[in-house]
Design a protein around this motif. Structure first.
Motif: not given
Ligand SMILES: Nc1ncnc2c1ncn2[C@@H]1O[C@H](COP(=O)(O)OS(=O)(=O)O)[C@@H](OP(=O)(O)O)[C@H]1O
Ligand SMILES: Nc1ncnc2c1ncn2[C@@H]1O[C@H](COP(=O)(O)OP(=O)(O)O)[C@@H](O)[C@H]1O
Length: 207
Positions: A28-34, A48-58, A60-64, A98-103
């Motif tokens: 995947q490519k690291g980015c920030v969804v603001w 939360c819904t986006l985080g769950r959907e991305l997780h289901c697709r394999g 890696l995301s993280y919510v701030l 986080f984006a630099d980490a690839g998330l």
């Protein structure tokens, strides 16, 4: 050697493993969804819904989330314009890491001032800052009022509440706008679907 901000005699160290390698590992490519918008506009719900959907697709995301970060990293900040600016600056810098980490970093904060959001955008290259505007009418947010804060603000018990007696500056050039259709707010999975489609089309969901 350099002087930056209040720090003197500081050096930049290169790391042996870089962003490209991490992205390859994660496919995947690291980015920030603001996600920006009024209190009650649905930022946390979308995050939360986006985080769950991305997780289901394999992916890696993280919510701030603004509210949550104010329990820790930003607990010394209030809601004056200066404190909100510092709040957004810090979260922008953390999101960049986080984006630099690839998330896929999902930041959900009111972030009411355009200049502060634009400063976060400027931290990220290659269109990796994806601004999502929760364009919901104040009346809807106030009707929802899940925490009872609008009621308190209208009663004058909270001063400087965004949308009531503190400004919210709508984005002028956001990548994604979530809005009502025929007076109805899209369901959480539809809102998340709109963002996932954008990420897919722009190639963020593969290395
Ligand atoms: N004065 C005032 N104005 C706006 N919001 C207030 C205020 N006081 C407390 N709260 C609660 O704080 C949450 C917003 O925090 P943020 O860090 O996102 O705010 S900001 O971006 O720094 O403006 C916000 O959460 P959300 O409802 O999730 O947006 C509120 O619960
Ligand atoms: N798409 C939606 N459809 C219906 N209700 C929603 C939707 N998004 C959010 N809500 C509701 O609106 C309220 C505010 O949502 P929330 O995500 O907490 O907003 P914010 O994080 O912007 O303050 C919550 O009660 C939530 O369940």
């Amino acid at each position: 050697m350099a002087t930056l901000g209040n720090s003197a005699n500081i050096f930049w160290h290169e790391y042996p493993v870089g962003q490209a390698e991490r992205q390859k590992l994660l496919n995947q490519k690291g980015c920030v969804v603001w996600i920006t918008g009024l209190s009650g506009s649905g930022k946390s719900t979308l995050a939360c819904t986006l985080g769950r959907e991305l997780h289901c697709r394999g992916k890696l995301s993280y919510v701030l989330d603004g509210d949550n970060l104010r329990h820790g990293l930003n607990k010394n900040l209030g809601f004056t314009p200066e404190d909100r600016t510092e709040n957004i600056r810090r979260v922008g810098e953390v999101a960049k890491l986080f984006a630099d980490a690839g998330l896929i970093c999902i930041a959900s904060l009111i972030s009411p001032y355009r200049k502060d959001r634009d400063a976060c955008r400027a931290l990220l290259a290659d269109a990796k800052f994806i601004e999502v505007f929760m364009n919901m009418p104040l009346a809807l947010c106030e009707e929802r009022d899940p925490k009872g804060l609008y009621k308190l603000a209208r009663a004058g018990k909270i001063k400087g509440f965004t949308g009531i007696d503190d400004p919210y500056e709508s984005p002028l050039n956001c990548e994604i706008e979530i809005q009502q259709k025929n007076g109805v707010c899209p369901a959480p999975n539809e809102m998340a679907g709109q963002v996932v489609s954008y990420l897919e089309n722009k190639g963020f969901l593969q290395a």
